[in-house]
Motif scaffolding. Structure first.
Motif, PDB file in Angstrom:
ATOM      1  N   ASN A  59       1.079  -1.113   0.036  1.00 59.26           N
ATOM      2  CA  ASN A  59      -0.058  -0.041  -0.543  1.00 59.26           C
ATOM      3  C   ASN A  59       1.402   1.384  -0.354  1.00 59.26           C
ATOM      4  O   ASN A  59       1.906   1.572   0.609  1.00 59.26           O
ATOM      5  CB  ASN A  59      -0.785   0.225   1.245  1.00 59.26           C
ATOM      6  N   ALA A  60       0.667   2.225  -0.847  1.00 60.22           N
ATOM      7  CA  ALA A  60       1.307   3.405  -1.063  1.00 60.22           C
ATOM      8  C   ALA A  60      -0.078   4.726  -0.455  1.00 60.22           C
ATOM      9  O   ALA A  60      -1.176   4.598  -0.164  1.00 60.22           O
ATOM     10  CB  ALA A  60       1.507   3.949  -2.517  1.00 60.22           C
ATOM     11  N   ILE A  61       1.096   4.617   1.968  1.00 57.60           N
ATOM     12  CA  ILE A  61      -0.053   5.625   2.722  1.00 57.60           C
ATOM     13  C   ILE A  61       0.605   7.379   2.815  1.00 57.60           C
ATOM     14  O   ILE A  61       1.095   7.238   2.346  1.00 57.60           O
ATOM     15  CB  ILE A  61      -0.322   5.026   3.629  1.00 57.60           C
ATOM     16  N   SER A  85       4.683   1.489   1.455  1.00 59.67           N
ATOM     17  CA  SER A  85       5.148   2.793   1.406  1.00 59.67           C
ATOM     18  C   SER A  85       4.332   3.806   2.295  1.00 59.67           C
ATOM     19  O   SER A  85       3.287   3.867   2.101  1.00 59.67           O
ATOM     20  CB  SER A  85       5.904   3.881  -0.001  1.00 59.67           C
ATOM     21  N   VAL A  86       5.366   4.598   3.875  1.00 61.13           N
ATOM     22  CA  VAL A  86       3.922   5.110   4.554  1.00 61.13           C
ATOM     23  C   VAL A  86       5.065   6.729   4.971  1.00 61.13           C
ATOM     24  O   VAL A  86       5.982   6.002   4.808  1.00 61.13           O
ATOM     25  CB  VAL A  86       3.794   4.101   5.508  1.00 61.13           C
ATOM     26  N   SER A 101       3.691  -9.943  15.113  1.00 60.42           N
ATOM     27  CA  SER A 101       3.467  -9.193  13.707  1.00 60.42           C
ATOM     28  C   SER A 101       4.413  -9.390  13.530  1.00 60.42           C
ATOM     29  O   SER A 101       5.438  -9.081  13.918  1.00 60.42           O
ATOM     30  CB  SER A 101       2.395  -8.193  14.217  1.00 60.42           C
ATOM     31  N   LEU A 102       4.900  -9.137  11.935  1.00 56.53           N
ATOM     32  CA  LEU A 102       6.039  -8.991  11.454  1.00 56.53           C
ATOM     33  C   LEU A 102       5.696  -7.496  10.138  1.00 56.53           C
ATOM     34  O   LEU A 102       4.542  -7.762  10.140  1.00 56.53           O
ATOM     35  CB  LEU A 102       6.138 -10.265  10.079  1.00 56.53           C
ATOM     36  N   ASP A 103       7.290  -7.051  10.749  1.00 56.53           N
ATOM     37  CA  ASP A 103       7.112  -5.504  10.260  1.00 56.53           C
ATOM     38  C   ASP A 103       7.763  -6.025   9.079  1.00 56.53           C
ATOM     39  O   ASP A 103       9.055  -5.506   9.531  1.00 56.53           O
ATOM     40  CB  ASP A 103       7.534  -4.842  10.771  1.00 56.53           C
ATOM     41  N   ASP A 104       8.335  -5.883   7.875  1.00 56.79           N
ATOM     42  CA  ASP A 104       9.245  -6.026   7.337  1.00 56.79           C
ATOM     43  C   ASP A 104       8.694  -5.428   5.786  1.00 56.79           C
ATOM     44  O   ASP A 104       8.122  -5.175   5.136  1.00 56.79           O
ATOM     45  CB  ASP A 104       8.975  -7.809   6.359  1.00 56.79           C
ATOM     46  N   ASN A 105      10.367  -4.636   5.406  1.00 57.38           N
ATOM     47  CA  ASN A 105      10.286  -4.376   3.974  1.00 57.38           C
ATOM     48  C   ASN A 105      10.317  -2.936   3.882  1.00 57.38           C
ATOM     49  O   ASN A 105       9.414  -2.586   2.822  1.00 57.38           O
ATOM     50  CB  ASN A 105      10.730  -5.528   3.092  1.00 57.38           C
ATOM     51  N   ASN A 106       9.224  -2.444   4.679  1.00 60.39           N
ATOM     52  CA  ASN A 106       8.329  -0.983   4.479  1.00 60.39           C
ATOM     53  C   ASN A 106       8.949  -0.289   4.716  1.00 60.39           C
ATOM     54  O   ASN A 106      10.239   0.386   5.191  1.00 60.39           O
ATOM     55  CB  ASN A 106       7.238  -0.885   6.049  1.00 60.39           C
TER      56      ASN A 106
END
Length: 108
Positions: A59-61, A85-86, A101-106
Protein backbone atom coordinates in the motif's frame (compact mmCIF):
# COMPACT_ATOMS: atom_id res chain seq x y z
CA UNK A 1 -12.13 -9.87 3.13
CA UNK A 2 -9.98 -8.43 0.34
CA UNK A 3 -9.47 -4.69 -0.15
CA UNK A 4 -7.22 -4.24 -3.18
CA UNK A 5 -6.40 -1.70 -5.85
CA UNK A 6 -8.44 1.21 -4.48
CA UNK A 7 -7.86 4.96 -4.23
CA UNK A 8 -8.93 5.86 -0.69
CA UNK A 9 -8.90 9.55 0.18
CA UNK A 10 -10.68 12.46 1.88
CA UNK A 11 -12.30 10.36 4.63
CA UNK A 12 -13.29 11.95 7.92
CA UNK A 13 -11.75 9.16 10.05
CA UNK A 14 -9.52 6.13 9.29
CA UNK A 15 -8.94 5.31 5.64
CA UNK A 16 -9.46 1.57 6.29
CA UNK A 17 -10.73 0.39 9.68
CA UNK A 18 -10.74 -3.31 10.63
CA UNK A 19 -12.30 -4.50 13.88
CA UNK A 20 -12.07 -8.18 14.94
CA UNK A 21 -11.13 -9.27 11.41
CA UNK A 22 -9.11 -12.40 10.59
CA UNK A 23 -7.41 -13.59 7.40
CA UNK A 24 -7.99 -10.45 5.33
CA UNK A 25 -5.74 -9.02 2.62
CA UNK A 26 -5.30 -5.25 2.26
CA UNK A 27 -3.00 -4.63 -0.69
CA UNK A 28 -2.04 -2.29 -3.49
CA UNK A 29 -4.19 0.62 -2.33
CA UNK A 30 -3.34 4.30 -2.79
CA UNK A 31 -4.28 6.38 0.27
CA UNK A 32 -4.08 10.07 1.11
CA UNK A 33 -5.79 12.83 3.09
CA UNK A 34 -7.77 10.63 5.49
CA UNK A 35 -8.54 11.55 9.10
CA UNK A 36 -9.82 14.98 8.17
CA UNK A 37 -12.38 15.22 11.00
CA UNK A 38 -9.69 15.67 13.66
CA UNK A 39 -6.01 16.15 12.89
CA UNK A 40 -3.53 13.81 14.64
CA UNK A 41 -6.15 11.23 15.64
CA UNK A 42 -6.76 8.60 12.94
CA UNK A 43 -4.73 6.19 10.77
CA UNK A 44 -4.50 5.40 7.09
CA UNK A 45 -5.03 1.71 7.96
CA UNK A 46 -6.23 0.80 11.48
CA UNK A 47 -6.39 -2.78 12.79
CA UNK A 48 -8.36 -2.59 16.03
CA UNK A 49 -9.43 -5.03 18.76
CA UNK A 50 -8.10 -8.51 18.01
CA UNK A 51 -7.40 -8.44 14.28
CA UNK A 52 -5.50 -11.66 13.59
CA UNK A 53 -3.54 -13.12 10.66
CA UNK A 54 -4.13 -10.30 8.18
CA UNK A 55 -1.78 -9.27 5.37
CA UNK A 56 -1.19 -5.56 4.78
CA UNK A 57 1.06 -5.39 1.72
CA UNK A 58 2.09 -2.99 -1.03
CA UNK A 59 0.00 0.00 0.00
CA UNK A 60 1.07 3.60 -0.62
CA UNK A 61 -0.08 5.84 2.22
CA UNK A 62 0.59 9.57 2.22
CA UNK A 63 -0.58 11.07 5.50
CA UNK A 64 -1.70 14.68 5.63
CA UNK A 65 -3.81 14.64 8.80
CA UNK A 66 -3.39 11.15 10.26
CA UNK A 67 -1.64 10.37 13.53
CA UNK A 68 -0.40 7.02 12.11
CA UNK A 69 0.04 5.61 8.63
CA UNK A 70 -0.64 2.04 9.79
CA UNK A 71 -1.82 1.26 13.34
CA UNK A 72 -2.08 -2.23 14.82
CA UNK A 73 -4.00 -1.75 18.07
CA UNK A 74 -5.24 -3.55 21.19
CA UNK A 75 -4.92 -7.37 21.06
CA UNK A 76 -4.17 -7.60 17.33
CA UNK A 77 -1.43 -10.11 16.52
CA UNK A 78 0.03 -12.46 13.89
CA UNK A 79 -0.39 -9.82 11.16
CA UNK A 80 2.04 -9.18 8.31
CA UNK A 81 2.94 -5.61 7.30
CA UNK A 82 5.23 -5.65 4.28
CA UNK A 83 6.25 -3.62 1.23
CA UNK A 84 4.17 -0.59 2.25
CA UNK A 85 5.28 2.96 1.54
CA UNK A 86 4.15 5.25 4.36
CA UNK A 87 5.07 8.87 4.97
CA UNK A 88 3.96 12.06 6.67
CA UNK A 89 2.18 10.70 9.76
CA UNK A 90 1.96 13.15 12.65
CA UNK A 91 3.22 10.69 15.32
CA UNK A 92 4.78 7.67 13.59
CA UNK A 93 4.34 5.95 10.26
CA UNK A 94 3.81 2.33 11.41
CA UNK A 95 2.83 0.97 14.85
CA UNK A 96 2.99 -2.81 15.38
CA UNK A 97 1.98 -4.10 18.84
CA UNK A 98 1.54 -7.84 18.27
CA UNK A 99 4.43 -9.92 19.62
CA UNK A 100 4.06 -12.26 16.63
CA UNK A 101 3.29 -9.66 13.96
CA UNK A 102 5.83 -9.00 11.22
CA UNK A 103 6.95 -5.53 10.10
CA UNK A 104 9.13 -6.19 7.04
CA UNK A 105 10.49 -4.25 4.07
CA UNK A 106 8.31 -1.17 4.59
CA UNK A 107 9.48 2.23 3.41
CA UNK A 108 8.89 5.10 5.84
Amino acid sequence: LIISGNHIFDNETDGIYLDNVEYSVINNNQMRENGEATTDTYAGIHLNDTCLRNVIDGNAIHCDHEKYGILEDDDSNHNIFSNNSVNGADTTDIVVVGANSLDDNNIT
